[in-house]
Design a protein around this motif. Structure first.
Motif, PDB file in Angstrom:
ATOM      1  N   PRO A   7      10.067  19.063   6.356  1.00  0.00           N
ATOM      2  CA  PRO A   7       9.297  18.505   5.672  1.00  0.00           C
ATOM      3  C   PRO A   7       8.411  17.733   6.008  1.00  0.00           C
ATOM      4  CG  PRO A   7      11.273  18.859   4.679  1.00  0.00           C
ATOM      5  CD  PRO A   7      11.628  19.347   6.098  1.00  0.00           C
ATOM      6  N   ASP A   8       8.709  16.808   6.910  1.00  0.00           N
ATOM      7  CA  ASP A   8       7.875  15.488   7.363  1.00  0.00           C
ATOM      8  C   ASP A   8       7.138  15.715   8.659  1.00  0.00           C
ATOM      9  OD1 ASP A   8      10.287  16.183   9.064  1.00  0.00           O
ATOM     10  OD2 ASP A   8      10.224  14.015   9.857  1.00  0.00           O
ATOM     11  N   LYS A   9       7.053  17.068   8.970  1.00  0.00           N
ATOM     12  CA  LYS A   9       5.974  17.373   9.981  1.00  0.00           C
ATOM     13  C   LYS A   9       4.961  18.271   9.641  1.00  0.00           C
ATOM     14  CE  LYS A   9       8.609  15.237  12.999  1.00  0.00           C
ATOM     15  NZ  LYS A   9       8.047  14.095  13.639  1.00  0.00           N
ATOM     16  N   LEU A  10       3.462  17.919   9.599  1.00  0.00           N
ATOM     17  CA  LEU A  10       2.480  18.761   9.270  1.00  0.00           C
ATOM     18  C   LEU A  10       2.296  20.088   9.766  1.00  0.00           C
ATOM     19  CD1 LEU A  10      -0.379  15.890   8.966  1.00  0.00           C
ATOM     20  CD2 LEU A  10       0.893  16.987   7.345  1.00  0.00           C
ATOM     21  N   ASP A  11       2.627  20.114  11.189  1.00  0.00           N
ATOM     22  CA  ASP A  11       2.491  21.417  11.807  1.00  0.00           C
ATOM     23  C   ASP A  11       3.717  22.198  11.790  1.00  0.00           C
ATOM     24  OD1 ASP A  11       4.249  20.222  13.354  1.00  0.00           O
ATOM     25  OD2 ASP A  11       3.207  20.617  15.173  1.00  0.00           O
ATOM     26  N   THR A  12       4.658  22.328  10.585  1.00  0.00           N
ATOM     27  CA  THR A  12       5.573  23.146  10.498  1.00  0.00           C
ATOM     28  C   THR A  12       5.449  24.054   9.333  1.00  0.00           C
ATOM     29  OG1 THR A  12       6.858  21.677   9.314  1.00  0.00           O
ATOM     30  CG2 THR A  12       7.381  21.602  11.701  1.00  0.00           C
ATOM     31  N   LEU A  13       4.276  24.312   8.714  1.00  0.00           N
ATOM     32  CA  LEU A  13       4.035  25.191   7.483  1.00  0.00           C
ATOM     33  C   LEU A  13       4.635  26.393   8.004  1.00  0.00           C
ATOM     34  CD1 LEU A  13       2.841  24.766   4.759  1.00  0.00           C
ATOM     35  CD2 LEU A  13       0.612  25.712   5.636  1.00  0.00           C
ATOM     36  N   GLN A  14       5.076  27.043   7.190  1.00  0.00           N
ATOM     37  CA  GLN A  14       5.868  28.533   7.594  1.00  0.00           C
ATOM     38  C   GLN A  14       4.942  29.429   7.103  1.00  0.00           C
ATOM     39  OE1 GLN A  14       9.708  28.448   5.632  1.00  0.00           O
ATOM     40  NE2 GLN A  14      10.631  27.361   7.249  1.00  0.00           N
ATOM     41  N   GLY A  15       5.006  30.574   7.801  1.00  0.00           N
ATOM     42  CA  GLY A  15       3.954  31.717   7.316  1.00  0.00           C
ATOM     43  C   GLY A  15       2.857  31.740   7.924  1.00  0.00           C
ATOM     44  N   TYR A  16       1.970  32.770   8.223  1.00  0.00           N
ATOM     45  CA  TYR A  16       0.856  32.821   8.832  1.00  0.00           C
ATOM     46  C   TYR A  16      -0.282  32.593   7.699  1.00  0.00           C
ATOM     47  CZ  TYR A  16      -2.987  34.415  11.959  1.00  0.00           C
ATOM     48  OH  TYR A  16      -3.730  34.734  12.762  1.00  0.00           O
ATOM     49  N   ALA A  17      -0.630  31.244   7.673  1.00  0.00           N
ATOM     50  CA  ALA A  17      -1.337  30.668   6.444  1.00  0.00           C
ATOM     51  C   ALA A  17      -2.296  29.567   6.994  1.00  0.00           C
ATOM     52  CB  ALA A  17      -0.733  30.606   5.193  1.00  0.00           C
ATOM     53  N   PRO A  18      -3.353  29.220   6.342  1.00  0.00           N
ATOM     54  CA  PRO A  18      -4.113  27.738   6.715  1.00  0.00           C
ATOM     55  C   PRO A  18      -2.889  26.844   6.801  1.00  0.00           C
ATOM     56  CG  PRO A  18      -5.371  29.142   5.296  1.00  0.00           C
ATOM     57  CD  PRO A  18      -4.019  29.900   5.176  1.00  0.00           C
ATOM     58  N   GLY A  19      -3.189  26.131   7.866  1.00  0.00           N
ATOM     59  CA  GLY A  19      -2.221  24.762   8.140  1.00  0.00           C
ATOM     60  C   GLY A  19      -1.289  25.228   9.013  1.00  0.00           C
ATOM     61  N   ASN A  20      -0.874  26.762   9.302  1.00  0.00           N
ATOM     62  CA  ASN A  20       0.415  26.847  10.266  1.00  0.00           C
ATOM     63  C   ASN A  20      -0.452  26.829  11.641  1.00  0.00           C
ATOM     64  OD1 ASN A  20       1.268  29.379  12.016  1.00  0.00           O
ATOM     65  ND2 ASN A  20       2.910  28.687  10.747  1.00  0.00           N
ATOM     66  N   TRP A  21       0.379  26.477  12.567  1.00  0.00           N
ATOM     67  CA  TRP A  21       0.099  26.059  14.029  1.00  0.00           C
ATOM     68  C   TRP A  21      -0.639  27.355  14.494  1.00  0.00           C
ATOM     69  CZ3 TRP A  21      -0.013  22.031  17.532  1.00  0.00           C
ATOM     70  CH2 TRP A  21       0.028  22.357  19.023  1.00  0.00           C
ATOM     71  N   ILE A  22      -0.078  28.300  14.396  1.00  0.00           N
ATOM     72  CA  ILE A  22      -0.248  29.665  15.086  1.00  0.00           C
ATOM     73  C   ILE A  22      -1.672  30.090  14.329  1.00  0.00           C
ATOM     74  CG2 ILE A  22       0.479  32.074  15.553  1.00  0.00           C
ATOM     75  CD1 ILE A  22       3.425  30.935  15.773  1.00  0.00           C
ATOM     76  N   TYR A  23      -1.444  30.165  13.061  1.00  0.00           N
ATOM     77  CA  TYR A  23      -2.778  30.527  12.551  1.00  0.00           C
ATOM     78  C   TYR A  23      -3.976  29.891  12.811  1.00  0.00           C
ATOM     79  CZ  TYR A  23      -5.901  31.439   8.437  1.00  0.00           C
ATOM     80  OH  TYR A  23      -6.781  31.823   7.806  1.00  0.00           O
ATOM     81  N   GLU A  24      -3.832  28.454  12.809  1.00  0.00           N
ATOM     82  CA  GLU A  24      -5.171  27.596  13.169  1.00  0.00           C
ATOM     83  C   GLU A  24      -5.453  27.912  14.465  1.00  0.00           C
ATOM     84  OE1 GLU A  24      -6.615  26.314  10.844  1.00  0.00           O
ATOM     85  OE2 GLU A  24      -5.100  26.028   9.031  1.00  0.00           O
ATOM     86  N   PHE A  25      -4.834  27.897  15.266  1.00  0.00           N
ATOM     87  CA  PHE A  25      -5.240  28.255  16.841  1.00  0.00           C
ATOM     88  C   PHE A  25      -5.624  29.746  17.028  1.00  0.00           C
ATOM     89  CE2 PHE A  25      -3.198  24.045  17.721  1.00  0.00           C
ATOM     90  CZ  PHE A  25      -4.121  23.521  18.645  1.00  0.00           C
ATOM     91  N   SER A  26      -5.042  30.787  16.419  1.00  0.00           N
ATOM     92  CA  SER A  26      -5.391  31.906  16.203  1.00  0.00           C
ATOM     93  C   SER A  26      -6.972  32.232  15.734  1.00  0.00           C
ATOM     94  CB  SER A  26      -4.348  32.934  15.788  1.00  0.00           C
ATOM     95  OG  SER A  26      -3.244  32.791  16.459  1.00  0.00           O
ATOM     96  N   GLN A  27      -6.939  31.498  14.638  1.00  0.00           N
ATOM     97  CA  GLN A  27      -8.404  31.385  14.227  1.00  0.00           C
ATOM     98  C   GLN A  27      -9.518  31.248  14.979  1.00  0.00           C
ATOM     99  OE1 GLN A  27      -9.046  33.018  11.072  1.00  0.00           O
ATOM    100  NE2 GLN A  27      -6.955  33.286  11.509  1.00  0.00           N
ATOM    101  N   VAL A  28      -9.180  29.994  15.757  1.00  0.00           N
ATOM    102  CA  VAL A  28     -10.265  29.647  16.629  1.00  0.00           C
ATOM    103  C   VAL A  28     -10.572  30.656  17.637  1.00  0.00           C
ATOM    104  CG1 VAL A  28     -10.863  27.746  18.218  1.00  0.00           C
ATOM    105  CG2 VAL A  28     -10.020  27.124  16.089  1.00  0.00           C
ATOM    106  N   ALA A  29      -9.205  31.104  18.247  1.00  0.00           N
ATOM    107  CA  ALA A  29      -9.203  31.973  19.329  1.00  0.00           C
ATOM    108  C   ALA A  29     -10.071  33.288  19.075  1.00  0.00           C
ATOM    109  CB  ALA A  29      -7.830  32.416  19.574  1.00  0.00           C
ATOM    110  N   GLY A  30      -9.932  33.604  17.658  1.00  0.00           N
ATOM    111  CA  GLY A  30     -10.638  35.001  17.208  1.00  0.00           C
ATOM    112  C   GLY A  30     -11.985  35.033  17.160  1.00  0.00           C
ATOM    113  N   GLU A  31     -12.582  33.579  16.949  1.00  0.00           N
ATOM    114  CA  GLU A  31     -13.881  33.203  16.856  1.00  0.00           C
ATOM    115  C   GLU A  31     -14.477  33.529  18.074  1.00  0.00           C
ATOM    116  OE1 GLU A  31     -16.142  33.081  14.366  1.00  0.00           O
ATOM    117  OE2 GLU A  31     -14.202  33.607  13.209  1.00  0.00           O
TER     118      GLU A  31
END
Length: 191
Positions: A7-31
């Motif tokens: 809960p105290d860490k911003l980059d630990t959002l669960q699920g593939y959604a905005p705010g999730n580490w993997i989601y955010e970097f994958s979006q940039v990669a996809g572009e």
């Protein structure tokens, strides 16, 4: 906003959604991947290769720390390898994918060659458990290729393409198998 594994860490959002580490970097990669395809269609192969390599880098960041069993991270690794192979098609000497038999499985390695007109010496590169074999292109491009040296990359046991091999005390067993296999690779001076 959303559920976090810590809960105290911003980059630990669960699920593939905005705010999730993997989601955010994958979006940039996809572009960058999309940009690479567009540039390739337009005939600008150098710029396309650079875009594919940027996509590779962002997918690698997305999958960090490359934890085995993390499905989202494994998907990002897969996408990173796809982007890397796209870039590899556009190299002056196209990337070669080696599949080396080992203990009823395969070790996958990427062979980069400065030329395929004659055999070349090769440096075998594998990082540690926090890097993938797709992370080392810059080493090849800036230092090895200009000196006529090829590069064969491998993932360490437990991650990437070598995730099916456990990380144990004798980690060099994969490297030894690859080294022994090099005598069968036509482009490599295995001596």
């Amino acid at each position: 906003e959303g559920t976090r594994s810590r809960p105290d860490k911003l980059d630990t959002l669960q699920g593939y959604a905005p705010g999730n580490w993997i989601y955010e970097f994958s979006q940039v990669a996809g572009e960058y991947l999309k940009q690479g395809k567009q540039l390739e269609q337009e005939g600008d192969l150098t710029a396309a290769r650079k875009a594919y390599l940027r996509a590779t880098r962002y997918y690698s960041l997305a999958s960090y720390p490359h934890l085995k069993g993390d499905e989202l991270a494994e998907q990002a690794q897969l996408q990173g390898n796809i982007a890397y192979r796209e870039a590899g098609r556009l190299l002056p000497v196209p990337l070669k994918v080696l599949k080396i038999p080992f203990r009823d499985k395969e070790i996958n390695g990427y062979l980069h060659l400065p030329t395929d007109d004659h055999v070349v010496p090769v440096v075998m590169v594998s990082g540690s458990i926090d890097s993938l074999q797709i992370d080392f292109y810059r080493l090849y491009e800036q230092y090895l290729a200009p000196n006529g040296i090829g590069m064969l990359t491998l993932d360490m046991p437990g991650i990437g393409y070598s995730s099916q091999f456990p990380l144990v005390q004798d980690t060099s067993r994969l490297h030894q198998a690859v080294l022994n296999h090099l005598s069968e690779v036509a482009w490599v001076d295995h001596q």
